[in-house]
Design a protein around this motif. Structure first.
Motif, PDB file in Angstrom:
ATOM      1  N   LYS A  18     -75.779  31.203  -2.831  1.00  0.00           N
ATOM      2  CA  LYS A  18     -75.157  32.490  -2.527  1.00  0.00           C
ATOM      3  C   LYS A  18     -76.032  33.284  -1.556  1.00  0.00           C
ATOM      4  O   LYS A  18     -77.266  33.198  -1.594  1.00  0.00           O
ATOM      5  N   PRO A  19     -75.386  34.082  -0.698  1.00  0.00           N
ATOM      6  CA  PRO A  19     -76.167  34.857   0.283  1.00  0.00           C
ATOM      7  C   PRO A  19     -77.271  35.691  -0.344  1.00  0.00           C
ATOM      8  O   PRO A  19     -78.368  35.778   0.202  1.00  0.00           O
ATOM      9  N   ARG A  20     -77.023  36.303  -1.509  1.00  0.00           N
ATOM     10  CA  ARG A  20     -78.060  37.152  -2.104  1.00  0.00           C
ATOM     11  C   ARG A  20     -79.300  36.335  -2.472  1.00  0.00           C
ATOM     12  O   ARG A  20     -80.421  36.848  -2.433  1.00  0.00           O
ATOM     13  N   ASP A  21     -79.101  35.050  -2.832  1.00  0.00           N
ATOM     14  CA  ASP A  21     -80.252  34.200  -3.134  1.00  0.00           C
ATOM     15  C   ASP A  21     -80.975  33.769  -1.861  1.00  0.00           C
ATOM     16  O   ASP A  21     -82.188  33.576  -1.862  1.00  0.00           O
ATOM     17  N   ILE A  22     -80.213  33.609  -0.771  1.00  0.00           N
ATOM     18  CA  ILE A  22     -80.843  33.300   0.515  1.00  0.00           C
ATOM     19  C   ILE A  22     -81.685  34.488   0.976  1.00  0.00           C
ATOM     20  O   ILE A  22     -82.801  34.321   1.471  1.00  0.00           O
ATOM     21  N   TYR A  23     -81.146  35.714   0.781  1.00  0.00           N
ATOM     22  CA  TYR A  23     -81.919  36.904   1.138  1.00  0.00           C
ATOM     23  C   TYR A  23     -83.254  36.914   0.397  1.00  0.00           C
ATOM     24  O   TYR A  23     -84.312  37.165   0.973  1.00  0.00           O
ATOM     25  N   ALA A  24     -83.176  36.647  -0.918  1.00  0.00           N
ATOM     26  CA  ALA A  24     -84.388  36.697  -1.743  1.00  0.00           C
ATOM     27  C   ALA A  24     -85.354  35.587  -1.368  1.00  0.00           C
ATOM     28  O   ALA A  24     -86.572  35.798  -1.308  1.00  0.00           O
ATOM     29  N   LEU A  72     -80.418  24.082  -7.205  1.00  0.00           N
ATOM     30  CA  LEU A  72     -80.367  25.481  -6.799  1.00  0.00           C
ATOM     31  C   LEU A  72     -81.745  26.127  -6.896  1.00  0.00           C
ATOM     32  O   LEU A  72     -82.225  26.760  -5.959  1.00  0.00           O
ATOM     33  N   ASP A  73     -82.399  25.944  -8.044  1.00  0.00           N
ATOM     34  CA  ASP A  73     -83.723  26.544  -8.206  1.00  0.00           C
ATOM     35  C   ASP A  73     -84.744  25.924  -7.263  1.00  0.00           C
ATOM     36  O   ASP A  73     -85.672  26.596  -6.805  1.00  0.00           O
ATOM     37  N   LEU A  74     -84.582  24.627  -6.969  1.00  0.00           N
ATOM     38  CA  LEU A  74     -85.523  23.970  -6.054  1.00  0.00           C
ATOM     39  C   LEU A  74     -85.480  24.622  -4.683  1.00  0.00           C
ATOM     40  O   LEU A  74     -86.518  24.971  -4.112  1.00  0.00           O
ATOM     41  N   VAL A  75     -84.280  24.825  -4.162  1.00  0.00           N
ATOM     42  CA  VAL A  75     -84.181  25.356  -2.812  1.00  0.00           C
ATOM     43  C   VAL A  75     -84.608  26.823  -2.779  1.00  0.00           C
ATOM     44  O   VAL A  75     -85.232  27.282  -1.812  1.00  0.00           O
ATOM     45  N   ALA A 106     -82.264  28.234   6.080  1.00  0.00           N
ATOM     46  CA  ALA A 106     -81.124  29.044   5.628  1.00  0.00           C
ATOM     47  C   ALA A 106     -79.830  28.248   5.746  1.00  0.00           C
ATOM     48  O   ALA A 106     -78.958  28.324   4.871  1.00  0.00           O
ATOM     49  N   SER A 107     -79.711  27.471   6.806  1.00  0.00           N
ATOM     50  CA  SER A 107     -78.532  26.626   6.986  1.00  0.00           C
ATOM     51  C   SER A 107     -78.386  25.617   5.853  1.00  0.00           C
ATOM     52  O   SER A 107     -77.284  25.396   5.332  1.00  0.00           O
ATOM     53  N   ASP A 145     -75.402  25.218   3.186  1.00  0.00           N
ATOM     54  CA  ASP A 145     -74.693  23.961   2.932  1.00  0.00           C
ATOM     55  C   ASP A 145     -74.721  23.577   1.457  1.00  0.00           C
ATOM     56  O   ASP A 145     -73.807  22.923   0.960  1.00  0.00           O
ATOM     57  N   ALA A 146     -75.798  23.970   0.765  1.00  0.00           N
ATOM     58  CA  ALA A 146     -75.930  23.630  -0.655  1.00  0.00           C
ATOM     59  C   ALA A 146     -75.147  24.588  -1.549  1.00  0.00           C
ATOM     60  O   ALA A 146     -75.159  24.438  -2.770  1.00  0.00           O
ATOM     61  N   GLY A 147     -74.479  25.570  -0.950  1.00  0.00           N
ATOM     62  CA  GLY A 147     -73.689  26.502  -1.742  1.00  0.00           C
ATOM     63  C   GLY A 147     -74.493  27.633  -2.342  1.00  0.00           C
ATOM     64  O   GLY A 147     -74.020  28.309  -3.271  1.00  0.00           O
TER      65      GLY A 147
END
Length: 339
Positions: free
Chosen positions: A189-195, A155-158, A180-181, A185-187
């Motif tokens: 959370k959207p808020r982490d994708i935003y950041a 999680l932290d890597l991505v 982003a895809s 796929d790695a699960g």
């Protein structure tokens, strides 16, 4: 280590990398211009200032560790390093840029270390957190790669990789959407994708509409498409979503474009033109069908141009056939003029 401190340290890795890379010559890295700050409330500003101070403190500690050596930077055999399980780049048609980057490392050395972690399933090996181009350049040059080893979860890597990507200007829109895809796929959370990508909910929704409609093999066949932005990718995905059978046409066109060694932007344009719904047929347009009655497309002639539109994979083959026959038609035209 608490969850909040773990996240802020991940953010610091990205900020440290951006700060170090800003010191490189222009031919290696370019610092991203600061984004304009939105208007926010006083409470948010206060919390942001406190978070920034924490990040600066951790960044300074990390920077001091890097500059002092302290076992933080190591030289590793690049053959022992594997790429990140979440790639963020598509193949580039133009090898000249990478070759120039590689020459700069050969002559000036690798000034910014890559970040690696121990491979989670292969003892004695490592995975890249970020710094893929530096690793690949060192590997092709047969030189050790300077690296900082960190302990970091998937999680932290991505997320860390996304933070580092946000400071780069050379990733195209589709590369960011594809990353982003992979976070999706790695699960993540959207808020982490935003950041990680510095985007909002609306932008992520647009990215999702593309990578959920356009299969990965089609995106990879097109490539980076540096001149193709969000609007045309949205048009492309909408066309495929409305007509799933158009995928076979797109794949065929892209396969032929690869054989012709066309560049990424051209491949996208050809695929889009092949699958776009035909505009309303003008009265002057004439349908084209083969001997068995199968429709190939339509053609329209005007004083200055002839337009041929393809209908389905067979129509695309016909348009290609017409293009191949043009030299012979020109020759016949010239002979007829002479006579």
């Amino acid at each position: 280590m608490s969850k909040s401190s773990r996240k802020s340290i991940v953010a610091s890795f990205g900020m440290l990398s951006a700060e170090l890379e800003s010191k490189l010559p222009d031919d290696q890295q370019q610092a991203a211009p600061p984004a304009p700050a939105p208007r926010v409330g006083a409470g948010v500003i206060g919390a942001t200032h406190r978070a920034i101070e924490e990040i600066r403190t951790e960044r300074d500690l990390l920077k001091a560790l890097v500059e002092s050596g302290g076992g933080a930077i190591r030289e590793l055999d690049p053959s022992l390093i594997d790429p990140s399980p979440y790639p963020d780049r598509l193949p580039d048609d133009d090898a000249a840029g990478f070759e120039a980057f590689k020459r700069s490392i050969e002559t000036e050395g690798q000034k910014v270390p890559v970040q690696v972690r121990k491979h989670p399933s292969s003892p004695g090996r490592y995975q890249i957190v970020y710094g893929h181009r530096r690793w690949l350049a060192a590997k092709q040059l047969g030189k050790p790669v300077r690296a900082i080893e960190v302990e970091i979860s998937d999680l932290d890597l991505v997320v860390a990789q996304g933070i580092e990507n946000a400071s780069r200007q050379d990733l195209t829109w589709i590369e960011r959407a594809l990353f982003a895809s992979r976070m999706d796929d790695a699960g993540i959370k959207p808020r982490d994708i935003y950041a990680a990508l510095s985007i909002d909910d609306a932008e992520l929704a647009k990215m999702r509409s593309v990578y959920r409609s356009v299969p990965i093999d089609v995106i990879e066949a097109i490539g980076r498409a540096p001149k193709i932005g969000r609007p045309r990718w949205l048009e492309f995905s909408k066309t495929i979503a409305n007509d799933p059978e158009s995928l076979s046409t797109a794949r065929q066109v892209l396969s032929e474009a690869r054989e012709r060694s066309s560049v990424s932007d051209q491949r996208f344009q050809r695929a889009l033109e092949a699958i776009k719904p035909s505009s309303k047929v003008d009265q002057d347009s004439t349908a084209i069908s083969d001997a068995s009655g199968r429709k190939l497309g339509a053609w329209k002639i005007s004083p200055k141009e002839v337009r041929i539109s393809a209908d389905g994979p067979l129509g695309v083959e016909f348009v290609k056939f017409v293009g191949d026959e043009l030299p012979a038609l020109i020759e016949r035209f010239s002979r007829q003029r002479e006579n």
